[in-house]
Design a protein around this motif. Structure first.
Motif, PDB file in Angstrom:
ATOM      1  N   THR A  89       0.838  -1.203   0.000  1.00  0.00           N
ATOM      2  CA  THR A  89       0.000   0.000   0.000  1.00  0.00           C
ATOM      3  C   THR A  89       0.870   1.249   0.000  1.00  0.00           C
ATOM      4  O   THR A  89       1.996   1.249   0.509  1.00  0.00           O
ATOM      5  N   VAL A  90       0.335   2.302  -0.567  1.00  0.00           N
ATOM      6  CA  VAL A  90       1.018   3.595  -0.568  1.00  0.00           C
ATOM      7  C   VAL A  90       0.927   4.194   0.824  1.00  0.00           C
ATOM      8  O   VAL A  90      -0.132   4.152   1.471  1.00  0.00           O
ATOM      9  N   LEU A 121      -2.083  12.479  -7.533  1.00  0.00           N
ATOM     10  CA  LEU A 121      -1.880  11.657  -6.339  1.00  0.00           C
ATOM     11  C   LEU A 121      -3.035  11.812  -5.360  1.00  0.00           C
ATOM     12  O   LEU A 121      -3.455  10.845  -4.715  1.00  0.00           O
ATOM     13  N   HIS A 124      -5.849   9.532  -6.653  1.00  0.00           N
ATOM     14  CA  HIS A 124      -5.619   8.091  -6.607  1.00  0.00           C
ATOM     15  C   HIS A 124      -5.202   7.577  -5.227  1.00  0.00           C
ATOM     16  O   HIS A 124      -5.432   6.411  -4.898  1.00  0.00           O
ATOM     17  N   HIS A 125      -4.545   8.451  -4.443  1.00  0.00           N
ATOM     18  CA  HIS A 125      -4.053   8.034  -3.127  1.00  0.00           C
ATOM     19  C   HIS A 125      -4.371   9.128  -2.103  1.00  0.00           C
ATOM     20  O   HIS A 125      -3.476   9.832  -1.626  1.00  0.00           O
ATOM     21  N   GLN A 127      -4.913   9.163   0.922  1.00  0.00           N
ATOM     22  CA  GLN A 127      -4.291   9.031   2.231  1.00  0.00           C
ATOM     23  C   GLN A 127      -2.870   9.580   2.263  1.00  0.00           C
ATOM     24  O   GLN A 127      -2.294   9.779   3.336  1.00  0.00           O
ATOM     25  N   LEU A 128      -2.296   9.866   1.094  1.00  0.00           N
ATOM     26  CA  LEU A 128      -0.899  10.300   1.010  1.00  0.00           C
ATOM     27  C   LEU A 128      -0.803  11.819   1.095  1.00  0.00           C
ATOM     28  O   LEU A 128      -1.451  12.542   0.329  1.00  0.00           O
ATOM     29  N   THR A 289       5.163   3.620  -2.189  1.00  0.00           N
ATOM     30  CA  THR A 289       4.938   5.062  -2.100  1.00  0.00           C
ATOM     31  C   THR A 289       5.843   5.801  -3.078  1.00  0.00           C
ATOM     32  O   THR A 289       5.396   6.676  -3.824  1.00  0.00           O
ATOM     33  N   ALA A 292       4.669   5.283  -6.656  1.00  0.00           N
ATOM     34  CA  ALA A 292       3.475   6.065  -7.001  1.00  0.00           C
ATOM     35  C   ALA A 292       3.819   7.527  -7.265  1.00  0.00           C
ATOM     36  O   ALA A 292       3.316   8.137  -8.217  1.00  0.00           O
TER      37      ALA A 292
END
Length: 312
Positions: A89-90, A121, A124-125, A127-128, A289, A292
Motif C-alpha cells: 500500500t502507498v 496523487l 488516486h491516493h 491518504q498520502l 509510495t 506512485a
C-alpha cells in the motif's frame, strides 16, 4: 548496543560540519544533539569528534564508525522498503524538494510538474500527504542525510554526472534548450549551434548548471559565446529576445512557442539537453509510495512537455 538515531546524528554532523548546523537540519536544539552524541561516544568508548576551528571533524574512530553507520542506515531503509512492499500500500507521507526555476514569476517546476502530479496523487491516493519544499538547496546530498524523501532536480548532459552513491535517479523527460529570437529576426528552421557565435546571448550565470552547459556546448562547437546579458530569470531572457536585444537559449517546456513577439527554433547539430529527474535513496526493493510519486511526476512532466511542443 549502538543507537541508530545517534548514528544518523553523527552522519549529519559530519556532513554539515558543526553541531549547530546539524541541529538546525534535524529540527532539534544544539544541546539535544550534543547530548545524543555524548551518549554515542560513551557507547563507542572512544572520541568520535574533535574541534576543528569553528567546526568539528571526525576522529579516526569517528570515520570508521561513520562508514559502518552508512551501511546500517541503508539497511534500515531497505528493511522499511521491504515491509512497505509486503503491505503493498502507498504510505501516508512523503517530503519532496524541488528547485525554484521560474518563468513570469511563477514557479516553473511547481506549475508544470509538481502541482499536476500532486493533483493526480490526491485523486488516486487520498491518504498520502506530500510536503513540498521549493528551495535552492534541493540537493541530492539532502537525500543521503534523510532530510527529504525525494528530490526533483535537473541535470544537463554536457556536465559530468555527480550523483552520490546510494541515490537512484529516475529521468522524467528530455527537455532540449531552444533558440529564442524576436519574431522578425529569424525563421523556425533548425539552427546550428556554431551560428550563434555571431549573436548576443541572454544566458544564465556560469555558476548555474544551465549556464555551464551552454558554455561547454559552445566551446565544443568552437567558439566562446558573446554573453551580453546574464540572468537566470527566464522571463527576463524572453523580454530581451522579444525586444531584439539578444538571443536566448531556453528549455522547451519553459515557454509556449505561440507566445506573441518571439520565434523559436531547435538546435540541430549539438543539442543542449536539460534532463529533469526525480531522485530517491536506492533500495533493492521498490517502495510502493516512491513508485506512485515517481509515476505521477513522470506523467505530469510528459503531459507538460506535450503541451509545449510546437504544432506540426
Amino acid at each position: 548496543m549502538l543507537d541508530v538515531r545517534r548514528l544518523h546524528m553523527l552522519k549529519t554532523v559530519a556532513a554539515r560540519g558543526s553541531i549547530a548546523a546539524a541541529a538546525q537540519s534535524l529540527a532539534l536544539s544544539a544541546g539535544a544533539v550534543s547530548q545524543q552524541l555524548s551518549a554515542l561516544r560513551r557507547d563507542a568508548g572512544v572520541d568520535l569528534l574533535r574541534p576543528d576551528g569553528r567546526t568539528v571533524a571526525l576522529t579516526e574512530a569517528g570515520r570508521v564508525l561513520l562508514e559502518h553507520a552508512e551501511r546500517i542506515l541503508a539497511a534500515v531503509q531497505e528493511a522499511e522498503s521491504a515491509l512497505a512492499a509486503v503491505k503493498g500500500t502507498v504510505g501516508a507521507t512523503v517530503t519532496l524538494a524541488a528547485l525554484p526555476s521560474t518563468v513570469d514569476r511563477r514557479p516553473l517546476t511547481v506549475a508544470r510538474i509538481v502541482a499536476p502530479a500532486l493533483t493526480a496523487l490526491g485523486s488516486h491516493h487520498p491518504q498520502l500527504t506530500v510536503t513540498c519544499h521549493v528551495t535552492d538547496q534541493a540537493q541530492l546530498r539532502e537525500l543521503t542525510l534523510g532530510t527529504v524523501d525525494m528530490v526533483l532536480g535537473q541535470w544537463y548532459h554536457h556536465l559530468p554526472d555527480a550523483t552520490p552513491r546510494g541515490i537512484e535517479v529516475y529521468p522524467l523527460l528530455d527537455d532540449p534548450l531552444i533558440v529564442v529570437t524576436a519574431a522578425d529576426r529569424a525563421d523556425e528552421r533548425p539552427v546550428a549551434l556554431r551560428d550563434l557565435a555571431a549573436h548576443s546571448l541572454a544566458v544564465p550565470p556560469p555558476t548555474t548548471d544551465c549556464g555551464q552547459a551552454i558554455l561547454h556546448a559552445c566551446h565544443q562547437a568552437g567558439f566562446t559565446p558573446t554573453t551580453r546579458y546574464v540572468t537566470a530569470d527566464i522571463a527576463a531572457q524572453l523580454t530581451l529576445a522579444r525586444a531584439g536585444l539578444a538571443t536566448a537559449l531556453v528549455p522547451r517546456t519553459a515557454i509556449d512557442p505561440a507566445t506573441p513577439g518571439i520565434r523559436t527554433a531547435p538546435i540541430e547539430d549539438r543539442p543542449i539537453l536539460r534532463l529533469p529527474f526525480a531522485a530517491t535513496r536506492h533500495t533493492e526493493t521498490a517502495n510502493p509510495t516512491t513508485t506512485a510519486v515517481i509515476a505521477a511526476l513522470r506523467t505530469a512532466a510528459r503531459q507538460g512537455r506535450a503541451m509545449h511542443l510546437p504544432a506540426d
